[in-house]
Design a protein around this motif. Structure first.
Motif, PDB file in Angstrom:
ATOM      1  N   GLU A 361       0.865  -1.307  -0.082  1.00  0.00           N
ATOM      2  CA  GLU A 361       0.029   0.020  -0.097  1.00  0.00           C
ATOM      3  C   GLU A 361       0.655   1.095  -0.038  1.00  0.00           C
ATOM      4  N   TRP A 362       1.968   1.156   0.754  1.00  0.00           N
ATOM      5  CA  TRP A 362       2.967   2.322   0.811  1.00  0.00           C
ATOM      6  C   TRP A 362       3.529   2.590  -0.722  1.00  0.00           C
ATOM      7  N   LYS A 363       3.809   1.544  -1.331  1.00  0.00           N
ATOM      8  CA  LYS A 363       4.534   1.727  -2.581  1.00  0.00           C
ATOM      9  C   LYS A 363       3.389   2.200  -3.543  1.00  0.00           C
ATOM     10  N   ARG A 364       2.113   1.572  -3.620  1.00  0.00           N
ATOM     11  CA  ARG A 364       1.158   2.247  -4.578  1.00  0.00           C
ATOM     12  C   ARG A 364       0.872   3.465  -4.192  1.00  0.00           C
ATOM     13  N   GLN A 365       0.804   3.911  -2.905  1.00  0.00           N
ATOM     14  CA  GLN A 365       0.544   5.308  -2.511  1.00  0.00           C
ATOM     15  C   GLN A 365       1.650   6.155  -3.185  1.00  0.00           C
ATOM     16  N   SER A 366       2.919   5.868  -2.991  1.00  0.00           N
ATOM     17  CA  SER A 366       3.850   6.529  -3.460  1.00  0.00           C
ATOM     18  C   SER A 366       3.826   6.845  -5.162  1.00  0.00           C
ATOM     19  N   LEU A 367       3.533   5.718  -5.803  1.00  0.00           N
ATOM     20  CA  LEU A 367       3.602   5.924  -7.274  1.00  0.00           C
ATOM     21  C   LEU A 367       2.178   6.805  -7.694  1.00  0.00           C
TER      22      LEU A 367
END
Length: 373
Positions: A361-367
């Motif tokens: 979820e953190w990675k997706r939010q960063s993208l």
């Protein structure tokens, strides 16, 4: 459950792609030395390494010490007392929950490429009495699939590579079976795959006939020990005693000793209610981690952030490598305090899944934020 002797056969699979890799016995990476923090005084420390060093397989009969180590590895012998509760609190201060410290972990990884390394038994799946029934949940499989879309991901297990692949069933991952002695890259679907060739590395191939012979002998020897499970993991043999009555452990230790004393090129190690017989070569899960980082193009890189999650003593080799490199961190999966080189802890596979989901979820939010800018 009825206790019975079980034989777990090794599945053979065809290998299609091979690349030749020369690896020195010494480390092939330049690493920053980082001394692990001192262990908190008083918490439970299972010193199997010292025990195994003193165990004279070809000489004396130190079976009692062997059985004592087997007994010490069982959490059922840890009784809760006020003193142990204080020690557990002290241990948690030194190895805090990776879920509680998630923001700090992410801060440390910023600007770096996260690479994920995951043990299987006790990490992605619960520990079960029959190792053939160690299935991961569909929820965990979906989580690992999403994780692999966000970060390079490898499964590093003591199991035979074909067997652990049969449990995970995700072709886009790297797999390192037999404690890292059987490594293969993604078959398909990974954007982190380097070139068109698959990675294949088997540093202990010459030991295969010897391992097969030891497996056959152990199957025969342990027939008289109800509940003993002998598993052929291709480059190592595992003798599980989770289903063996404790009063029979001495007999089982004698049986294993009588076989391996004839094979000086093999060594004994110990995990969670399992005895492992494997080649004496200088190769373990830590070496496998380094090899995979190099295969991914991260050798000598300062912008890589490896994360290794595991629950067993064999995972300590990988935790130690991360400390020596001064990069990334290890997470120990355990409900009990243990002597470890890991920086953080999680209690069980359900917490591992929650941690992995937070990473995704953190990675997706960063993208999403990058697209908006």
């Amino acid at each position: 459950m009825t206790k019975q002797n079980v034989v777990v056969a090794d599945a053979q699979a065809a290998i299609n792609m091979t690349i030749s890799v020369a690896v020195s016995n010494s480390s092939i990476f330049t690493s920053a030395a980082q001394k692990p923090p001192a262990a908190p005084g008083g918490f439970i420390s299972i010193s199997r390494k010292k025990f195994l060093k003193n165990l004279e397989i070809n000489g004396g009969a130190r079976i009692n010490a062997w059985v004592d180590s087997m007994r010490a590895s069982s959490p059922t012998h840890i009784k809760s007392t006020p003193s142990l509760e204080e020690e557990e609190s002290s241990w948690i201060l030194h190895h805090p929950s990776a879920l509680d410290m998630f923001e700090q972990i992410i801060d440390a990884s910023k600007g770096k490429q996260i690479v994920m390394f995951l043990d299987y038994d006790g990490t992605l799946s619960p520990i079960v009495e029959d190792p053939d029934q160690a299935f991961m949940s569909e929820g965990m499989r979906k989580t690992v699939r999403k994780l692999a879309r966000c970060f390079p991901t490898a499964i590093v297990s003591g199991r035979c590579r074909d067997k652990v692949y049969g449990f995970v069933q995700l072709a886009e991952l790297y797999y390192a079976g037999s404690h890292g002695m059987d490594i293969k890259g993604p078959a398909k679907g990974s954007k982190y795959k380097k070139g068109n060739q698959g990675v294949l590395f088997q540093p202990a191939s010459e030991f295969l006939p010897m391992i097969d012979e030891v497996y056959k002998q152990l199957v025969e020897k342990t027939k008289t020990t109800p509940g003993a499970i002998v598993e052929n993991n291709k480059f190592c043999v595992s003798v599980h005693y989770r289903c063996v009555e404790e009063k029979k452990w001495n007999d089982l230790a004698q049986q294993v000793k009588s076989v391996i004393k004839e094979f000086p090129k093999l060594r004994l190690s110990q995990g969670r209610k399992v005895l492992e017989i494997r080649p004496t070569i200088k190769w373990d899960k830590g070496k496998a981690l380094e090899f995979l980082l190099e295969s991914l193009g991260f050798a000598n890189c300062t912008d890589v952030f490896p994360v290794y999650i595991g629950d067993d003593r064999t995972d300590e080799d990988a935790f130690k490598i991360l400390r020596e490199r001064g990069q990334g961190f290890g997470i120990l999966v355990s409900k009990f305090p243990k002597d470890t080189n890991a920086s953080y802890s999680l209690q069980e596979p359900t917490e591992v899944m929650s941690f992995l989901q937070k990473l995704v979820e953190w990675k997706r939010q960063s993208l999403r934020e990058q697209v908006m800018v």
